[in-house]
Design a protein around this motif. Structure first.
Motif, short mmCIF file in Angstrom:
data_model
loop_
_atom_site.label_atom_id
_atom_site.label_comp_id
_atom_site.label_asym_id
_atom_site.label_seq_id
_atom_site.Cartn_x
_atom_site.Cartn_y
_atom_site.Cartn_z
N ILE A 43 0.86 -1.18 0.00
CA ILE A 43 0.00 0.00 0.00
C ILE A 43 0.90 1.23 0.00
O ILE A 43 1.74 1.39 0.89
N PRO A 44 0.74 2.13 -0.98
CA PRO A 44 1.58 3.33 -1.01
C PRO A 44 1.36 4.21 0.21
O PRO A 44 0.27 4.25 0.77
N GLN A 45 2.40 4.89 0.61
CA GLN A 45 2.39 5.87 1.70
C GLN A 45 1.98 5.29 3.05
O GLN A 45 1.47 5.99 3.91
N SER A 46 2.21 3.99 3.24
CA SER A 46 1.96 3.40 4.56
C SER A 46 3.24 3.50 5.38
O SER A 46 4.33 3.67 4.83
N PRO A 47 3.13 3.40 6.71
CA PRO A 47 4.34 3.46 7.55
C PRO A 47 5.34 2.36 7.13
O PRO A 47 4.93 1.32 6.61
N PRO A 48 6.64 2.59 7.34
CA PRO A 48 7.67 1.65 6.88
C PRO A 48 7.52 0.23 7.43
O PRO A 48 7.92 -0.73 6.77
N PHE A 49 6.96 0.08 8.62
CA PHE A 49 6.83 -1.25 9.20
C PHE A 49 5.59 -2.00 8.71
O PHE A 49 5.40 -3.16 9.03
N VAL A 50 4.75 -1.34 7.92
CA VAL A 50 3.56 -2.00 7.37
C VAL A 50 3.97 -2.70 6.08
O VAL A 50 4.42 -2.06 5.13
N GLU A 51 3.82 -4.01 6.07
CA GLU A 51 4.20 -4.80 4.90
C GLU A 51 3.17 -4.67 3.79
O GLU A 51 3.48 -4.87 2.63
N GLY A 52 1.93 -4.39 4.16
CA GLY A 52 0.85 -4.30 3.18
C GLY A 52 -0.43 -4.84 3.78
O GLY A 52 -0.61 -4.79 5.00
N ILE A 53 -1.29 -5.36 2.92
CA ILE A 53 -2.56 -5.92 3.39
C ILE A 53 -2.73 -7.32 2.82
O ILE A 53 -2.14 -7.67 1.79
N ILE A 54 -3.51 -8.13 3.51
CA ILE A 54 -3.88 -9.45 3.01
C ILE A 54 -5.40 -9.58 3.03
O ILE A 54 -6.08 -8.87 3.78
N ASN A 55 -5.90 -10.45 2.20
CA ASN A 55 -7.32 -10.77 2.18
C ASN A 55 -7.48 -12.09 2.91
O ASN A 55 -7.06 -13.13 2.43
N LEU A 56 -8.06 -12.03 4.10
CA LEU A 56 -8.24 -13.23 4.90
C LEU A 56 -9.73 -13.56 4.94
O LEU A 56 -10.49 -12.92 5.66
N ARG A 57 -10.11 -14.50 4.10
CA ARG A 57 -11.51 -14.91 3.98
C ARG A 57 -12.45 -13.71 3.80
O ARG A 57 -13.46 -13.57 4.47
N GLY A 58 -12.05 -12.81 2.90
CA GLY A 58 -12.89 -11.67 2.56
C GLY A 58 -12.68 -10.45 3.43
O GLY A 58 -13.25 -9.40 3.16
N LYS A 59 -11.87 -10.55 4.46
CA LYS A 59 -11.60 -9.40 5.32
C LYS A 59 -10.21 -8.86 5.02
O LYS A 59 -9.24 -9.61 4.97
N ILE A 60 -10.11 -7.53 4.81
CA ILE A 60 -8.83 -6.89 4.53
C ILE A 60 -8.12 -6.64 5.86
O ILE A 60 -8.67 -6.00 6.76
N ILE A 61 -6.89 -7.17 5.99
CA ILE A 61 -6.14 -7.04 7.24
C ILE A 61 -4.76 -6.46 6.95
O ILE A 61 -4.02 -7.00 6.12
N PRO A 62 -4.42 -5.34 7.62
CA PRO A 62 -3.06 -4.81 7.48
C PRO A 62 -2.06 -5.75 8.15
O PRO A 62 -2.38 -6.37 9.17
N VAL A 63 -0.87 -5.85 7.56
CA VAL A 63 0.18 -6.73 8.10
C VAL A 63 1.39 -5.87 8.45
O VAL A 63 1.86 -5.10 7.63
N ILE A 64 1.85 -6.01 9.71
CA ILE A 64 3.05 -5.27 10.12
C ILE A 64 4.17 -6.26 10.44
O ILE A 64 3.91 -7.39 10.86
N ASP A 65 5.37 -5.83 10.18
CA ASP A 65 6.55 -6.64 10.48
C ASP A 65 7.09 -6.18 11.83
O ASP A 65 7.54 -5.04 11.96
N LEU A 66 6.98 -7.05 12.84
CA LEU A 66 7.42 -6.66 14.18
C LEU A 66 8.91 -6.33 14.23
O LEU A 66 9.33 -5.49 15.02
#
Length: 167
Positions: A43-66
């Motif tokens: 996702i453009p312009q997201s914080p550096p630790f945000v890897e992006g988003i995933i679709n988990l059974r129809g729900k959009i979930i942001p993913v962060i790298d700890l």
């Protein structure tokens, strides 16, 4: 989690995972599920630790790298890398960890406040340290790993993704 007759918590059940050589634990009550690593959509312009988003059974979930969140050394993902889907306040977030090792019950009596220099992670993110035999388990405070502003950014990222990304 178990309570005694007066309602005090006597033990906590934790999901234990690794980041580098350290072991961490989070309350199982905040964990929705554990999944194999999938490639998030950037996702453009997201914080550096945000890897992006995933679709988990129809729900959009942001993913962060700890590791990025805590400024830990980055290593390549392996077959053991997992995404733990957790609840942080009202947000559902996936966090990337090196491996999930176990689920265990820890007596509250074996928990201690975090000493100032227990790991390379700021004490602000920690609830305490649990002793499991000769191992030390660092308990993360999931409600504090994101600032209010970052929670708002993630919510905005998620809303934007729902409008623009088609899976």
């Amino acid at each position: 989690m178990s309570q005694n007759n007066s309602g005090e918590l006597t033990e906590i059940q934790l999901v234990v995972f690794k980041l580098g050589s350290e072991e961490y634990g989070v309350p199982i009550t905040q964990v929705q599920e554990i999944n194999r690593l999938m490639t998030p959509t950037k996702i453009p312009q997201s914080p550096p630790f945000v890897e992006g988003i995933i679709n988990l059974r129809g729900k959009i979930i942001p993913v962060i790298d700890l590791k990025k969140r805590f400024n830990l050394p980055l290593v390549d993902h392996t077959a053991n890398t997992r995404i733990i889907v957790i609840n942080i306040g009202e947000n559902t977030v996936g966090v990337v960890v090196d491996a999930v090792t176990e689920v265990l019950r820890l007596p509250m009596s074996s928990l201690e406040p975090p000493p100032p220099m227990i790991s390379s992670i700021s004490v602000d993110y920690l609830k305490g340290v649990g002793k499991v035999g000769d191992r030390l388990l660092i308990l993360l405070d999931l409600d504090k790993i994101l600032t209010e502003k970052e929670k708002e950014q993630l919510a905005a990222t998620e809303a934007c993704a729902k409008d623009t990304v088609k899976f």
